[in-house]
Scaffold this active site. Structure first.
Site, PDB file in Angstrom:
ATOM      1  N   HIS A   1      -4.659  25.195  20.422  1.00  0.00           N
ATOM      2  CA  HIS A   1      -5.815  24.845  21.262  1.00  0.00           C
ATOM      3  C   HIS A   1      -6.529  23.619  20.691  1.00  0.00           C
ATOM      4  CE1 HIS A   1      -9.368  26.093  23.845  1.00  0.00           C
ATOM      5  NE2 HIS A   1      -9.910  25.203  23.023  1.00  0.00           N
ATOM      6  N   GLU A   2      -6.822  23.658  19.399  1.00  0.00           N
ATOM      7  CA  GLU A   2      -7.557  22.546  18.779  1.00  0.00           C
ATOM      8  C   GLU A   2      -6.699  21.288  18.675  1.00  0.00           C
ATOM      9  OE1 GLU A   2     -10.569  23.059  18.848  1.00  0.00           O
ATOM     10  OE2 GLU A   2     -10.525  25.243  18.914  1.00  0.00           O
TER      11      GLU A   2
ATOM     12  N   HIS B   1      -6.938  19.344  21.854  1.00  0.00           N
ATOM     13  CA  HIS B   1      -8.141  18.499  21.870  1.00  0.00           C
ATOM     14  C   HIS B   1      -7.910  17.227  21.057  1.00  0.00           C
ATOM     15  CE1 HIS B   1     -10.442  21.434  23.981  1.00  0.00           C
ATOM     16  NE2 HIS B   1     -10.644  22.262  22.960  1.00  0.00           N
TER      17      HIS B   1
END
Length: 187
Positions: free
Chosen positions: A78-79, A82
Site C-alpha cells: 500500500h505504502e 503511494h
C-alpha cells in the site's frame, strides 16, 4: 473502522523570514523537492514570511497495528504504491484532493487490502452473501471506495467532499495497475 498499518510521507514545514529586497535564485535540481510555498506579509511591508510545506517521502509501518506477516506485506505494498505515485507524477496529495483520492484508490486496490478474507474478518461481507444483487462481484470496488474515502477524509482540506473526490477519480485510478502489468491478485 480503519487503523493504518503504516504511512507514506512526513510533512515538514519550514518558515523563513526574508527581507523583500533579498531575493536569491536557487540552482535548479534534477530532482526538486516537492514543496508548496505560501508567502504572507507581516506588519512591516519589507518583511515577508515564507512558509514551505513539503511531503518528505518516507515509508513507515506501525508495529502495534500490524496483525500478521500478511498484513505487514499488504501495508508495505500500500505504502509503496503511494511512493510510486509520488515518483511518477507531480502528485500533490496535501493540496489536490483528486490526487489524494487517486493514490488511495490505487493503494487500496493493488495492495490486497480489499480481498474477500480481509473484508470477512472486518465484518463487511454479511449483506453480500445474502443479497440477490451483484454486490458479491462489486464488493471489491465498494471496499476500495469506502477505504479510499476514509483516507481522503483524514486530509483536512479534503474532508467535506471526500466521497466526491473518490467518485471523480475512481474509474481511471481503479483501472491503473502500474507498476504491475495486471492486478497482482489476478494471477
Amino acid at each position: 473502522e480503519k487503523q493504518a498499518g503504516g504511512g507514506f510521507g512526513v510533512i515538514a514545514q519550514e518558515v523563513h523570514k526574508q527581507q523583500q529586497q533579498k531575493k536569491i535564485a536557487s540552482p535548479s535540481s534534477p530532482c526538486p523537492k516537492p514543496t508548496t510555498s505560501t508567502t504572507t506579509t507581516t506588519a512591516s511591508s519589507s518583511d515577508h514570511i515564507n512558509t514551505q510545506v513539503r511531503l518528505i517521502p518516507e515509508i513507515f509501518l506501525c508495529q502495534n497495528h500490524i496483525r500478521s506477516e500478511e498484513h505487514a506485506h499488504q501495508s508495505m505494498v500500500h505504502e509503496l504504491i503511494h511512493a510510486v505515485d509520488a515518483c511518477r507524477t507531480k502528485m500533490d496529495p496535501l493540496h489536490n484532493c483528486i490526487h489524494a483520492a487517486c493514490t488511495e484508490i490505487r493503494a487500496e486496490n493493488l495492495s490486497g487490502e480489499c480481498g474477500f478474507l480481509q473484508e470477512y474478518w472486518r465484518g463487511n461481507v454479511g449483506g453480500m452473501l445474502t443479497s440477490k444483487s451483484s454486490s458479491f462481484v462489486k464488493h471489491g470496488q465498494e471496499c476500495v471506495k469506502r477505504r479510499a474515502g476514509l483516507s481522503v477524509r483524514a486530509i483536512p482540506n479534503c474532508r467535506e467532499r471526500a466521497e466526491e473526490y473518490v467518485d471523480a477519480a475512481f474509474e481511471r485510478c481503479y483501472e491503473d495497475t502500474f507498476p504491475f502489468d495486471r492486478h497482482p491478485n489476478l494471477r
